[in-house]
Design a protein around this motif. Sequence first.
Motif, PDB file in Angstrom:
ATOM      1  N   ALA A 104       0.987  -1.260  -0.218  1.00 38.03           N
ATOM      2  CA  ALA A 104      -0.119  -0.452  -0.147  1.00 38.03           C
ATOM      3  C   ALA A 104       0.866   1.378  -0.116  1.00 38.03           C
ATOM      4  N   ARG A 105       2.247   0.951   0.678  1.00 40.06           N
ATOM      5  CA  ARG A 105       3.133   2.097   0.912  1.00 40.06           C
ATOM      6  C   ARG A 105       4.020   2.656  -0.269  1.00 40.06           C
ATOM      7  N   GLN A 106       3.710   1.429  -1.110  1.00 45.86           N
ATOM      8  CA  GLN A 106       4.449   1.703  -2.844  1.00 45.86           C
ATOM      9  C   GLN A 106       3.488   2.272  -3.436  1.00 45.86           C
ATOM     10  N   LEU A 107       2.701   1.608  -3.706  1.00 47.11           N
ATOM     11  CA  LEU A 107       1.161   2.500  -4.269  1.00 47.11           C
ATOM     12  C   LEU A 107       0.948   3.510  -4.066  1.00 47.11           C
ATOM     13  N   LYS A 108       1.010   4.093  -2.887  1.00 48.38           N
ATOM     14  CA  LYS A 108       0.666   5.564  -2.430  1.00 48.38           C
ATOM     15  C   LYS A 108       2.317   6.475  -3.153  1.00 48.38           C
ATOM     16  N   VAL A 121      -7.327  12.341  -9.919  1.00 49.28           N
ATOM     17  CA  VAL A 121      -8.436  11.553 -10.494  1.00 49.28           C
ATOM     18  C   VAL A 121      -8.303  10.054  -9.529  1.00 49.28           C
ATOM     19  N   VAL A 122      -6.898   9.246 -10.174  1.00 49.30           N
ATOM     20  CA  VAL A 122      -6.820   8.203  -8.770  1.00 49.30           C
ATOM     21  C   VAL A 122      -7.470   8.104  -7.901  1.00 49.30           C
ATOM     22  N   TRP A 123      -6.794   8.958  -7.361  1.00 49.49           N
ATOM     23  CA  TRP A 123      -7.385   9.098  -6.002  1.00 49.49           C
ATOM     24  C   TRP A 123      -8.408   9.532  -5.524  1.00 49.49           C
ATOM     25  N   LEU A 124      -9.156  10.136  -6.216  1.00 49.33           N
ATOM     26  CA  LEU A 124     -10.879  10.360  -5.656  1.00 49.33           C
ATOM     27  C   LEU A 124     -11.449   8.588  -6.146  1.00 49.33           C
TER      28      LEU A 124
END
Length: 168
Positions: A104-108, A121-124
């Motif tokens: 999850a950290r890597q994806l963030k 857009v990805v965050w939303l």
Amino acid sequence: MEANEFKALFLPHHAKLYRTAYALLRNPQDAEDIVQEAYLKLWNKRHELNIAANAEAYCVMLTRNLCLDLLRNARYRTDDTPADTLTLSADDDTERELEARDEARQLKRLIGRLPEVQQKVVWLRDVNGCSMEEIEQATGLSAVNIRATLCKARKRIREQFNRLTKGR
């Protein structure tokens, strides 16, 4: 306060209210319900409200307080596990949980490397669970552009993530 004034003052904050509720509840349906309840309370008190200077802060605090009230409710659970069946994780479960947190950290971090529009857009959509209509309002992009942006961003994240995890 008339309906048009109410809409102009409070509706622009919908996405932020939803993100606030979702961050606290971790459930998209409950978050949307809380936002709707907040708007209902605001509408019912519209003649008494005099908060034009800081409507956003007022709305966020109202939403936060509604979420905290819900969380305090003994019947509310974010998962379906009864409280008396919760136990400590086994070692292999702990290891899987740590791996999931690392991923999850890597994806963030990978999302943070995207161009600004793709990031937003990805965050939303993927992180905050916003609807296409909410993303359209927040970004000004059309639904077609949002889908294309999501597709490109997800492909880029997937490729970079696969490169990172191949070394494991």
